[in-house]
Design a protein around this motif. Sequence first.
Motif, PDB file in Angstrom:
ATOM      1  N   ARG A   1       0.836  -1.195   0.000  1.00 39.93           N
ATOM      2  CA  ARG A   1       0.000   0.000   0.000  1.00 39.93           C
ATOM      3  C   ARG A   1       0.880   1.258   0.000  1.00 39.93           C
ATOM      4  O   ARG A   1       1.866   1.333   0.721  1.00 39.93           O
ATOM      5  CB  ARG A   1      -0.909  -0.001   1.234  1.00 39.93           C
ATOM      6  CG  ARG A   1      -1.941   1.133   1.255  1.00 39.93           C
ATOM      7  CD  ARG A   1      -2.762   1.080   2.527  1.00 39.93           C
ATOM      8  NE  ARG A   1      -3.469  -0.195   2.652  1.00 39.93           N
ATOM      9  CZ  ARG A   1      -4.657  -0.425   2.120  1.00 39.93           C
ATOM     10  NH1 ARG A   1      -5.278   0.538   1.427  1.00 39.93           N
ATOM     11  NH2 ARG A   1      -5.247  -1.597   2.285  1.00 39.93           N
ATOM     12  N   GLY A   2       0.519   2.226  -0.802  1.00 39.98           N
ATOM     13  CA  GLY A   2       1.269   3.480  -0.858  1.00 39.98           C
ATOM     14  C   GLY A   2       2.389   3.508  -1.880  1.00 39.98           C
ATOM     15  O   GLY A   2       3.095   4.513  -2.013  1.00 39.98           O
ATOM     16  N   THR A   3       2.566   2.418  -2.634  1.00 43.29           N
ATOM     17  CA  THR A   3       3.627   2.377  -3.655  1.00 43.29           C
ATOM     18  C   THR A   3       3.324   3.381  -4.766  1.00 43.29           C
ATOM     19  O   THR A   3       2.222   3.409  -5.316  1.00 43.29           O
ATOM     20  CB  THR A   3       3.755   0.965  -4.250  1.00 43.29           C
ATOM     21  OG1 THR A   3       4.125   0.049  -3.212  1.00 43.29           O
ATOM     22  CG2 THR A   3       4.808   0.930  -5.353  1.00 43.29           C
TER      23      THR A   3
END
Length: 462
Positions: free
Chosen positions: A64-66
């Motif tokens: 998550r957040g890549t």
Amino acid sequence: MATFLDGKHVLVAGAGVTGRSAAEALLAAGAQVTVTDGSADRLLALETLLSGVALVPGLTEPPRGTDLVVTSPGWRPESPLLAAATAVGIEVIGEVELAWRMAAELADPPVWLAVTGTNGKTTTVGMLESILRTAGIDAVACGNVGLPVVDALLAGHRVLAVELSSFQLHWSPSVRPFAGVLLNLAEDHLDWHGGMTAYADAKARVLSGEIAVGGVDDPLVAALLKASPSARHVGFTLHEPVEGQLGIVGGRLVDRAFAPDEDLVEVDEVLPAGPPGLADALAAAALARAYGVPAESVRRGLLAFRPGAHRAVVVATSDDITYVNDSKATNPHAAVASLRSHASVVWLAGGLLKGASVDDMVAAEAHRLRAVVLFGEDRDEIAAALRRHAPHVPCAVVDATDRDAMATVVHAARELAEPGDVVLLAPAAASMDMFTDYAHRGHAFTEAVLRLVEHERTGQIT
């Protein structure tokens, strides 16, 4: 450097040489970096080399957040991790594309001279590096030749002689070299790309800069060169060149693209000898001339160049039989060029064909085959082609895959060879079914030949 990466969460797919260099460059640019790989051993090795990087084995979807995924070139687009990233709108690029974007933020970026093709890439970039350095230019060969492009960029070299594979080009959507050359084009890596059209499209990306260079003796390359968006098109040919081309006249390589008619070097002075070496020399000369290198520096650079190992190297001659190691001939196109350098051949072939067909090659070169010795995973496919197109050619098949298999292959070839023949290792296939790489295969062949020759000389097995 590379302010666009500052604070970004970047996932690096692959912990090999390319992945490690990409991770180092990303860290230096201020990114938050995660590296994933299917091999726990490769990740463990990376842990001792890099600090501040999160190492996560076997990811199948990005954390998550890549913000960005930087992939090693061999990873297929349909691999679960890369497909998952694409599905949620996360951009996937390669290390070469990363280097290109980082270079774009430099006040004085290096010049890129790029080389691709089915065969001859490494020889051509080696020749180009030799020419540029002879001319006093701070240049380095990088990319698929071994040195990652990000490492060459961070080292501050002024000119990058970049070897680009079709995989690297696939993952490099915005790379536009100042000058790029497409050497030749034949079936290869079709299993990775899904077909010849996608493979050719990837290769053609090298022809998108200011100057596009192509081997016009190859109809596919000539068509792609003609369709290139580059402002200037330059051809090279093994025949007499017209205006706008480099070629051969009266035993000399000549330039009619960047000069009216300027001699570069004598044909007999070029190594490796033969048509493939001459084509590579013309391509390297074209890129160097595009950058403004004078003809005399081209000549001196080509004279200084020495071919790499496992490229048409004569290993030994015994009882008037010559043994040649061309393990670098990892596809049918390269094997054809190798076979055409000799009149009567005992051909050693086999390995992983990667989706390529050998029928045309066997049909065209059957007249020069004294015999064939087959080995490796796809040996039966080559044997079937021989039955269809060269049923008169004796064929031995070696089923062994152990460490002594190459010795068996060489002994079988010796039994089939006659005085004046060349025993030629030009496998037309990749090596990873039995060997670490083509160099490992070439070393095994060389060792087996030298043992055989010593035994013939002394009567003792060594």
